[in-house]
Design a protein around this motif. Structure first.
Motif, PDB file in Angstrom:
ATOM      1  N   PHE A  90      -0.885 -20.276  40.661  1.00  0.00           N
ATOM      2  CA  PHE A  90      -0.829 -20.353  38.922  1.00  0.00           C
ATOM      3  C   PHE A  90       0.107 -20.433  38.322  1.00  0.00           C
ATOM      4  CE2 PHE A  90      -5.601 -19.767  40.137  1.00  0.00           C
ATOM      5  CZ  PHE A  90      -5.979 -20.906  39.677  1.00  0.00           C
ATOM      6  N   GLN A  91       1.228 -19.982  39.034  1.00  0.00           N
ATOM      7  CA  GLN A  91       2.719 -19.778  38.307  1.00  0.00           C
ATOM      8  C   GLN A  91       3.427 -21.131  38.819  1.00  0.00           C
ATOM      9  OE1 GLN A  91       4.947 -16.011  38.147  1.00  0.00           O
ATOM     10  NE2 GLN A  91       3.175 -15.312  39.363  1.00  0.00           N
ATOM     11  N   GLY A  92       2.803 -21.954  39.692  1.00  0.00           N
ATOM     12  CA  GLY A  92       3.462 -23.285  39.855  1.00  0.00           C
ATOM     13  C   GLY A  92       4.475 -23.039  41.066  1.00  0.00           C
ATOM     14  N   LYS A  93       4.394 -21.857  41.744  1.00  0.00           N
ATOM     15  CA  LYS A  93       5.605 -21.477  42.886  1.00  0.00           C
ATOM     16  C   LYS A  93       4.900 -21.832  44.354  1.00  0.00           C
ATOM     17  CE  LYS A  93       8.311 -19.904  39.690  1.00  0.00           C
ATOM     18  NZ  LYS A  93       9.474 -20.237  39.463  1.00  0.00           N
ATOM     19  N   GLU A  94       3.707 -22.460  44.291  1.00  0.00           N
ATOM     20  CA  GLU A  94       2.981 -22.459  45.586  1.00  0.00           C
ATOM     21  C   GLU A  94       2.485 -23.968  45.739  1.00  0.00           C
ATOM     22  OE1 GLU A  94       2.762 -21.990  49.000  1.00  0.00           O
ATOM     23  OE2 GLU A  94       2.142 -20.129  48.608  1.00  0.00           O
ATOM     24  N   ASN A  95       2.897 -24.708  46.427  1.00  0.00           N
ATOM     25  CA  ASN A  95       2.521 -26.255  46.542  1.00  0.00           C
ATOM     26  C   ASN A  95       1.533 -26.095  47.434  1.00  0.00           C
ATOM     27  OD1 ASN A  95       2.178 -28.705  48.244  1.00  0.00           O
ATOM     28  ND2 ASN A  95       3.883 -29.299  46.580  1.00  0.00           N
ATOM     29  N   VAL A  96       0.309 -26.483  47.192  1.00  0.00           N
ATOM     30  CA  VAL A  96      -1.072 -26.438  47.780  1.00  0.00           C
ATOM     31  C   VAL A  96      -1.111 -27.277  49.131  1.00  0.00           C
ATOM     32  CG1 VAL A  96      -3.513 -27.103  47.696  1.00  0.00           C
ATOM     33  CG2 VAL A  96      -2.292 -26.136  45.682  1.00  0.00           C
ATOM     34  N   ALA A  97      -0.440 -28.563  49.020  1.00  0.00           N
ATOM     35  CA  ALA A  97      -0.562 -29.347  50.006  1.00  0.00           C
ATOM     36  C   ALA A  97       0.425 -28.549  51.468  1.00  0.00           C
ATOM     37  CB  ALA A  97       0.116 -30.727  50.124  1.00  0.00           C
ATOM     38  N   ILE A  98       1.383 -27.970  50.968  1.00  0.00           N
ATOM     39  CA  ILE A  98       2.250 -27.227  51.901  1.00  0.00           C
ATOM     40  C   ILE A  98       1.562 -26.164  52.414  1.00  0.00           C
ATOM     41  CG2 ILE A  98       4.426 -25.920  52.095  1.00  0.00           C
ATOM     42  CD1 ILE A  98       5.707 -28.335  50.367  1.00  0.00           C
ATOM     43  N   ALA A  99       0.982 -25.541  51.442  1.00  0.00           N
ATOM     44  CA  ALA A  99       0.427 -23.956  51.755  1.00  0.00           C
ATOM     45  C   ALA A  99      -0.907 -24.258  52.707  1.00  0.00           C
ATOM     46  CB  ALA A  99      -0.173 -23.267  50.365  1.00  0.00           C
TER      47      ALA A  99
END
Length: 141
Positions: A90-99
């Motif tokens: 939610f801070q834009g610091k985690e890319n969902v596809a990569i996660a």
């Protein structure tokens, strides 16, 4: 150093506020309602589940969410992650596809539908980060 919530109650409060931001936003809210992608989020480290769906006719707002699995709808997408991963996202610091690829987020159901919502929810990143800076500075990453 890991950034963590002080308690499950704090996590619940902060996530409720995020869903409220998306629900009440004049652009995000209607787009999320129209996309109509029911989702189930499990936050493994705080032992919480929230189910989110589009608001139905006669309900206020654009989204409806319940912190329970006892809901009268089935999720189209299921995601499981830690509260830390949710906070980073939610801070834009985690890319969902990569996660997802790195197993920080476990998924089930129509993942493509969930990924299609990311461009819609992107504006929440700055608002969420601003809220954290003002009220929960220990959560800023």
């Amino acid at each position: 150093m890991a950034v963590t919530f002080r308690s499950p109650d704090e996590f619940h409060e902060v996530m409720d506020r995020v869903f409220g931001m998306m629900d009440g936003d004049p652009e995000m809210g209607p787009k999320l309602r129209d996309a109509d992608v029911p989702q189930r989020f499990e936050f493994t480290d705080v032992d919480m589940v929230v189910n989110v769906r589009a608001a139905r006719a006669g309900e206020g707002g654009n989204l409806h969410w319940e912190w329970s699995d006892d809901v009268d709808w089935d999720p189209k997408v299921r995601m499981a992650m830690s509260s830390e991963t949710a906070n980073k996202y939610f801070q834009g610091k985690e890319n969902v596809a990569i996660a997802i690829a790195r197993r920080r987020i476990r998924t089930g159901g129509d993942v493509k539908a969930a990924l299609s919502l990311i461009p819609i929810t992107k504006p929440v990143y700055a608002r969420y980060r601003g809220m954290l800076e003002d009220e929960f500075p220990h959560l800023v990453v």
